[in-house]
Scaffold this active site. Sequence first.
Site, PDB file in Angstrom:
ATOM      1  N   LYS A 144       0.889  -1.176   0.000  1.00  0.00           N
ATOM      2  CA  LYS A 144       0.000   0.000   0.000  1.00  0.00           C
ATOM      3  C   LYS A 144       0.918   1.215   0.000  1.00  0.00           C
ATOM      4  CE  LYS A 144      -1.415   2.959   2.277  1.00  0.00           C
ATOM      5  NZ  LYS A 144      -1.145   4.302   1.705  1.00  0.00           N
ATOM      6  N   CYS A 190      14.295  10.462   5.927  1.00  0.00           N
ATOM      7  CA  CYS A 190      14.290  10.051   7.329  1.00  0.00           C
ATOM      8  C   CYS A 190      15.692  10.020   7.897  1.00  0.00           C
ATOM      9  CB  CYS A 190      13.662   8.684   7.467  1.00  0.00           C
ATOM     10  SG  CYS A 190      14.572   7.460   6.536  1.00  0.00           S
ATOM     11  N   GLU A 233       9.872  17.024  14.322  1.00  0.00           N
ATOM     12  CA  GLU A 233      10.508  16.618  13.063  1.00  0.00           C
ATOM     13  C   GLU A 233       9.986  17.581  11.999  1.00  0.00           C
ATOM     14  OE1 GLU A 233       9.143  12.957  11.180  1.00  0.00           O
ATOM     15  OE2 GLU A 233      11.095  12.699  10.238  1.00  0.00           O
ATOM     16  N   SER A 242       5.591   8.207   9.557  1.00  0.00           N
ATOM     17  CA  SER A 242       5.781   9.087  10.719  1.00  0.00           C
ATOM     18  C   SER A 242       5.550   8.313  12.026  1.00  0.00           C
ATOM     19  CB  SER A 242       4.813  10.265  10.622  1.00  0.00           C
ATOM     20  OG  SER A 242       3.488   9.775  10.626  1.00  0.00           O
TER      21      SER A 242
END
Length: 500
Positions: free
Chosen positions: A175, A283, A384, A228
């Site tokens: 997905k 990331c 972040e 996340s």
Amino acid sequence: MTQPVLSLWINGKAQASAGTRTADVFNPATGQAIRRTPLASKQDVNSAVAAARAAFPGWRDTTPLRRARILMRFRELMQEHRDELVHHTCEEHGKTREDAAGSLQRGIEVIEFAMGAPHLLKGEKAEDVGRGVDCHSLLQPVGVCAGITPFNFPVMVPLWMFPVSIACGNTFILKPSEKVPSASLRMAELFHEAGLPAGVFNVIPGDKEAVDALLTHPDVRAVSFVGSTPVAKYIYETAARHGKRVQALGGAKNHAVVMPDADLDFAADALTGAAYGSAGERCMAISTVVAVGAAGDALVGKLRDKAEKIKVGPGEQEGIDMGPVITAAHRDRVQKLIDSGVTEGAKLVLDGRGLKVSGREQGFYLGPTLFDHVTADMAIYEEEIFGPVLIVLRVKTLDEAIQLVNSNPYGNGTAIFTRSGAHARRFERDIEIGMVGINVPIPVPMAFFSFGGWKASLFGDLHVHGMEGVYFYTRSKVVTSRWPAGEEQGPSSLSMPTLG
Ligand code: NAD
């Protein structure tokens, strides 16, 4: 103008969604919607799981060597279609061509690792664990696996998962992020062309509805997630509650510690690439510099000089260093965080707010931004940011730097810049982070090592790809065997059997 709608890929062919929900896919460089993606419904998930379940027995019984040969052909097709996959990545994500090509290459390396399936799936054997008794272990596939991936690496992050899972004999449902679905659908076509049987690999672009259907489906045995932290935690808890094994990789706040003894020109160069590459939407981006002692003033000057020269524009255009961020909403969020940094008293050395690219005024651009004298209680440190914003904190000693990094809730990547082996060794040993660079700003492990963080950057036990990926996608079975000749049979006993 009505935009074309993409398909799902289920059971070896493109299929329309059984649902009606769709979403716009944007080109962030122009700010225009370029196509629509289906948002897979629960019924679509049921179809994909049914196809993957039906394909599983045949694929499990396909020898690892034959699986590897299909992976080899897939790798060749990925190489042949590099330009197309790079284009999909640039168009839907906004990366520059070189950056997209680099991340494609890192993804292909995972296929190359997975091509070693016959070797990777070998178990262990010990002869004579007791008199006349042998023991061996097997690594067997878990069944139907699902992968849920973020927007920021449309090709590489899916490739962290499905080649390893499929090499291990599982079937897989991907997905992808609804913001960047095209590359995943193209990879499914190429894998099919490589000879992969129908149903082994399925792609269903979608959102929470599809994710929830996968997390609760009784036939899905394992879930890999990258995204996340709040969503990673939700995925971990929900899938585990439904009896699945889970690896859920979350967000990050990666610190680079720069010692006064470091080569500051080298460090500034490395940090500029690590902070602003891919507009900071990695990331493993370095978003935080911890300048130790006298390193601070000189380093900040060098960082500003380099960041000022970064050319911002459409990623597919020649000579561009940094593209846009993913959406208008994300650009606005990052701008608000920059506002908060100013309000909270950090020193704004370079301001990227309000940047307009000529001829692309609707694109989602932000210029490189640099803050100095940031403190740990400011929002720009606590959150972040995931944009082209680099912040610098000042500390006096290496001890203080290590304490700061270890107190941060995230634990994905970190780096130290130093000429001292003693400092590097101390840092490597004491730092509570999953991936560590020594004079290497983005220490993304190669495919034959495993990738993953600690703390709020990973929920679960096993990292992706490398041998931890193989262990995640297999169940081990240990067989203890004896072939007694008639005269060796002793009297039966009710006590705990011991060998040796
Ligand atoms: P995201 O968490 O918003 O989305 C990730 C995936 O989860 C997507 O497929 C999305 O459709 C789905 N999703 C989103 N909200 C959901 C919800 N409420 N319920 C169920 N599913 C949901 O992440 P993103 O914005 O696509 O990606 C950026 C984030 O990913 C950053 O935090 C970044 O640090 C992280 N990331 C981490 C790694 C790593 O290796 N640790 C790698 C790449 C990206």
